[in-house]
Design a protein around this motif. Structure first.
Motif, PDB file in Angstrom:
ATOM      1  N   HIS A 180       0.864  -1.180   0.000  1.00 42.29           N
ATOM      2  CA  HIS A 180       0.000   0.000   0.000  1.00 42.29           C
ATOM      3  C   HIS A 180       0.900   1.229   0.000  1.00 42.29           C
ATOM      4  N   SER A 181       0.649   2.163  -0.907  1.00 40.64           N
ATOM      5  CA  SER A 181       1.565   3.286  -1.112  1.00 40.64           C
ATOM      6  C   SER A 181       1.781   4.109   0.150  1.00 40.64           C
ATOM      7  N   ALA A 182       0.708   4.566   0.765  1.00 37.96           N
ATOM      8  CA  ALA A 182       0.846   5.415   1.952  1.00 37.96           C
ATOM      9  C   ALA A 182       1.519   4.663   3.093  1.00 37.96           C
ATOM     10  N   GLY A 183       1.099   3.418   3.297  1.00 39.11           N
ATOM     11  CA  GLY A 183       1.694   2.624   4.365  1.00 39.11           C
ATOM     12  C   GLY A 183       3.157   2.338   4.119  1.00 39.11           C
ATOM     13  N   ALA A 184       3.518   2.034   2.872  1.00 41.52           N
ATOM     14  CA  ALA A 184       4.909   1.733   2.545  1.00 41.52           C
ATOM     15  C   ALA A 184       5.792   2.966   2.700  1.00 41.52           C
ATOM     16  N   VAL A 185       5.304   4.124   2.239  1.00 40.28           N
ATOM     17  CA  VAL A 185       6.071   5.362   2.361  1.00 40.28           C
ATOM     18  C   VAL A 185       6.297   5.709   3.827  1.00 40.28           C
ATOM     19  N   THR A 186       5.245   5.603   4.634  1.00 41.69           N
ATOM     20  CA  THR A 186       5.369   5.896   6.062  1.00 41.69           C
ATOM     21  C   THR A 186       6.339   4.937   6.737  1.00 41.69           C
ATOM     22  N   THR A 187       6.239   3.671   6.386  1.00 39.13           N
ATOM     23  CA  THR A 187       7.096   2.659   7.006  1.00 39.13           C
ATOM     24  C   THR A 187       8.557   2.870   6.660  1.00 39.13           C
ATOM     25  N   VAL A 188       8.848   3.113   5.392  1.00 36.14           N
ATOM     26  CA  VAL A 188      10.250   3.215   4.988  1.00 36.14           C
ATOM     27  C   VAL A 188      10.888   4.489   5.539  1.00 36.14           C
ATOM     28  N   ILE A 189      10.130   5.575   5.638  1.00 33.70           N
ATOM     29  CA  ILE A 189      10.678   6.785   6.251  1.00 33.70           C
ATOM     30  C   ILE A 189      10.941   6.559   7.732  1.00 33.70           C
ATOM     31  N   GLY A 190      10.044   5.811   8.379  1.00 34.02           N
ATOM     32  CA  GLY A 190      10.280   5.458   9.774  1.00 34.02           C
ATOM     33  C   GLY A 190      11.524   4.608   9.945  1.00 34.02           C
ATOM     34  N   VAL A 191      11.733   3.662   9.037  1.00 30.58           N
ATOM     35  CA  VAL A 191      12.925   2.814   9.090  1.00 30.58           C
ATOM     36  C   VAL A 191      14.192   3.645   8.933  1.00 30.58           C
ATOM     37  N   LEU A 192      14.129   4.687   8.110  1.00 30.94           N
ATOM     38  CA  LEU A 192      15.288   5.535   7.892  1.00 30.94           C
ATOM     39  C   LEU A 192      15.617   6.393   9.112  1.00 30.94           C
ATOM     40  N   LEU A 193      14.598   6.817   9.840  1.00 30.54           N
ATOM     41  CA  LEU A 193      14.808   7.780  10.910  1.00 30.54           C
ATOM     42  C   LEU A 193      14.882   7.179  12.311  1.00 30.54           C
ATOM     43  N   LEU A 194      14.098   6.136  12.568  1.00 32.56           N
ATOM     44  CA  LEU A 194      13.971   5.647  13.942  1.00 32.56           C
ATOM     45  C   LEU A 194      15.253   5.076  14.549  1.00 32.56           C
ATOM     46  N   PRO A 195      16.108   4.370  13.789  1.00 36.27           N
ATOM     47  CA  PRO A 195      17.333   3.850  14.420  1.00 36.27           C
ATOM     48  C   PRO A 195      18.184   4.933  15.071  1.00 36.27           C
ATOM     49  N   GLY A 211      23.467   2.881  13.663  1.00 39.25           N
ATOM     50  CA  GLY A 211      24.160   2.840  12.381  1.00 39.25           C
ATOM     51  C   GLY A 211      23.516   1.959  11.343  1.00 39.25           C
ATOM     52  N   VAL A 212      22.338   1.404  11.644  1.00 36.77           N
ATOM     53  CA  VAL A 212      21.715   0.452  10.733  1.00 36.77           C
ATOM     54  C   VAL A 212      20.865   1.131   9.664  1.00 36.77           C
ATOM     55  N   SER A 213      20.696   2.434   9.744  1.00 36.90           N
ATOM     56  CA  SER A 213      19.869   3.157   8.783  1.00 36.90           C
ATOM     57  C   SER A 213      20.717   3.705   7.633  1.00 36.90           C
ATOM     58  N   PRO A 214      20.184   3.679   6.398  1.00 39.91           N
ATOM     59  CA  PRO A 214      20.901   4.328   5.288  1.00 39.91           C
ATOM     60  C   PRO A 214      21.181   5.799   5.547  1.00 39.91           C
ATOM     61  N   THR A 215      20.298   6.457   6.307  1.00 41.57           N
ATOM     62  CA  THR A 215      20.509   7.864   6.639  1.00 41.57           C
ATOM     63  C   THR A 215      21.762   8.056   7.477  1.00 41.57           C
TER      64      THR A 215
END
Length: 264
Positions: A180-195, A211-215
């Motif tokens: 789902h577009s909205a869910g996937a976008v929200t999830t991946v941004i969370g994965v980038l920021l939360l670590p 250090g596990v995030s691409p960011t």
């Protein structure tokens, strides 16, 4: 007329033989035909250069920052857009139902995933390398000479481009898992920021969690003054990038497993 000469049998045979080259060609046509992915990709490519001009115009750098880090101030946002592009490449097909057509044309779902991953990773790597290199040159030309440390753009720019590619593949994998577009976008941004946000809560394991995030890997590679151990972990930039790539490969493997087991 033999069995192999029958039209229906020929079509079935061609489908079974359809592999990665054909899947990649299909994906490229779809990628450049969908406005949302084209415009998001263009925005991801433009942001680093826009950020370099803005930082140079406002002089909004820390005294201990580098020309490279200051010029790539908006690269983190651009990397998030790269991850969004990866997610949209697949979630758009699930939303419209065209994913069934894709699997009908290329029954080997592993080939479909490989084609999508190669496409988004390749496009984002090339665009990020060009855009971030240009941003650095713009910043170097516009910022006052001698006021800030130069930084080490090589080989860092190649790693920066690789972090964009990894983020795009991560977005693709999350898109397959969520569908789902909205869910996937929200999830991946969370994965980038939360670590980076929760890393300090894990004590000695913080250097791995943060250090596990691409960011985190991106901020280390840009050599920005904000890439402190508390914020992005204490691993070096290249080990951090390798760790991120390994975690992304694990998520992509889970996505492939689910893709093969779940109906479109």
């Amino acid at each position: 007329m033999t069995v192999l000469d029958r039209p229906g049998t020929n079509r079935e045979t061609r489908r079974k033989r359809t592999g990665f080259p054909e899947a990649f060609a299909y994906e490229w046509i779809k990628f450049r035909s969908v406005r949302s992915t084209v415009w998001t990709t263009a925005a991801a490519a433009a942001l680093p250069v826009v950020g370099a001009v803005f930082v140079a115009a406002t002089g909004s750098l820390q005294p201990d920052d580098t020309v490279l880090g200051g010029s790539l101030t908006l690269s983190v946002v651009a990397q998030m857009l790269a991850a969004v592009v990866g997610a949209l490449v697949v979630t758009g097909e699930y939303s419209s139902g065209t994913i069934r057509t894709t699997f009908a044309a290329v029954p080997r779902r592993g080939a479909v995933l490989a084609a999508k991953a190669t496409l988004v990773a390749g496009v984002m790597y090339v665009l990020a390398l060009l855009s971030c290199s240009l941003a650095y040159l713009v910043g170097d030309a516009l910022l006052p000479q001698g006021r800030y440390a130069q930084g080490e753009p090589l080989p860092a720019l190649f790693g920066i481009a690789a972090s964009f590619a990894v983020a795009a593949v991560l977005g693709l994998a999350v898109g397959i898992l969520v569908r789902h577009s909205a869910g996937a976008v929200t999830t991946v941004i969370g994965v980038l920021l939360l670590p980076s946000l929760f890393g300090p809560l894990f004590g000695d394991a913080e250097r791995w969690v943060a250090g596990v995030s691409p960011t985190a890997a991106l901020e280390k590679l840009t050599q920005t003054s904000e890439a402190t151990a508390d914020a992005v972990g204490s691993l070096g930039p290249w080990p951090s990038l390798l760790l991120v790539a390994a975690c992304t490969a694990a998520v992509a493997s889970a996505a492939l497993l689910l893709l093969r087991r779940r109906d479109a």
